[in-house]
Design an enzyme around this catalytic site. Structure first.
Site: not given
Length: 333
Positions: A144-146
């Protein structure tokens, strides 16, 4: 994401790019290098090149490697365990499911050498007497993106990792995301498709290429359904058929409806500001201060467990996202 930078020597012979990089990078094949080049993840002298490009003296090569299977094994051994609070929703001998908060980076990389989910996972297993846990042969199967929150599954052994990878590859794992997007999207439900790849103007961002440029990207599919409509905003459910980097974020930007407060894709500015009243502008600015990252949450995850049982996990949207939705329901009707 691992970024490698190489400068060719002054006496460098002219050889194919893939052959040149194979000499510098361990655990990667020439075929993998060619695929990365075609997808725009290899640039020479700040330009995207073709896979048959020949290296010349003093060429400056940058390559981005996102496939964790071809990272150097030693990188994983050198990760230092850190005591980090991880919200573990489920754990058994094969898998672990966590609720990743917004702001946490999943995997160490340039600028994020400490404090990632992987550092915390290593600490967790060491304190669970699993000292033989091998981050290279197990661990991440997706990311998942930050600043995206929500569900993430990790494998605890090599068999589980291969078992889950196979499901991701065959697109049988089901993932639902919730997103708040700018504007009033036309259809109640729809499919967003396109060839997605690195934006030549900004390497940190993804873009959708025209059909004539399809060789620059990978085909991607997102299904969406409208859950609620507000004035200036729409709350949607998204299901991924493919799982490319920034897929949902890039797809809705492509439709002209960027995610709320997604600074990378233009969602941190008030959409159609000229049509907003001063009262609504003030309200939307308040919401941007409450939800300070892209409004995207991985709310559910379904897969077949390595023990051949179907698993389903659900994780409610986090408080910042929830507060903005509640405010929209009261104000933007």
């Amino acid at each position: 994401m691992k970024k490698i930078k190489i400068i060719a020597k002054k006496n460098q012979k002219e050889i194919r790019l893939d052959k040149f990089l194979k000499c510098y990078i361990k655990n990667i094949s020439r075929n993998q290098i060619q695929k990365l080049t075609v997808s725009g993840q290899v640039i020479v002298n700040q330009h995207i090149v073709k896979k048959n490009y020949k290296i010349k003296p003093f060429d400056f090569v940058e390559i981005e490697i996102s496939n964790i299977k071809i990272l150097d094994h030693l990188e994983y051994k050198n990760i230092i365990a850190e005591k980090i609070n991880i919200d573990i929703l489920y754990e058994d001998e094969d898998v672990i499911v966590v609720n990743k908060p917004a702001g946490m980076v999943v995997h160490p990389g340039f600028g994020n050498e400490r404090g990632t989910l992987i550092h915390g996972i290593k600490y967790h297993f060491q304190n669970s007497n699993l000292y033989n846990f091998d981050l290279y042969r197990s661990g991440l199967v997706h990311r998942l993106d930050k600043d995206t929150s929500g569900l993430l599954v990790l494998a605890k052994n090599e068999y589980s990792k291969k078992y889950l990878f196979k499901q991701f590859y065959s697109k049988t794992i089901q993932r639902e995301y919730r997103a708040l997007i700018w504007g009033n999207i036309l259809e109640e439900k729809g499919i967003i498709t396109g060839f997605i790849g690195r934006d030549p103007k900004n390497r940190k961002r993804m873009t959708i290429f025209r059909n004539s440029e399809s060789h620059k990207g990978k085909y991607s599919i997102t299904y969406y359904k409208v859950l609620e409509r507000f004035k200036y905003l729409t709350y949607v459910s998204c299901n991924l058929k493919t799982g490319k980097t920034h897929q949902i974020r890039a797809h809705f930007k492509y439709l002209g409806h960027p995610l709320f407060h997604d600074s990378m894709y233009g969602g941190d500015k008030i959409f159609m500001k000229k049509k907003c009243s001063n009262k609504n502008i003030k309200f939307l600015k308040t919401c941007l201060k409450i939800l300070t990252r892209q409004a995207l949450h991985a709310i559910s995850l379904s897969f077949i467990h390595p023990k051949n049982e179907k698993c389903y996990f659900y994780c409610p949207i986090p408080e910042d996202f929830k507060i903005v939705l509640q405010k929209c329901r009261k104000t933007l009707l």
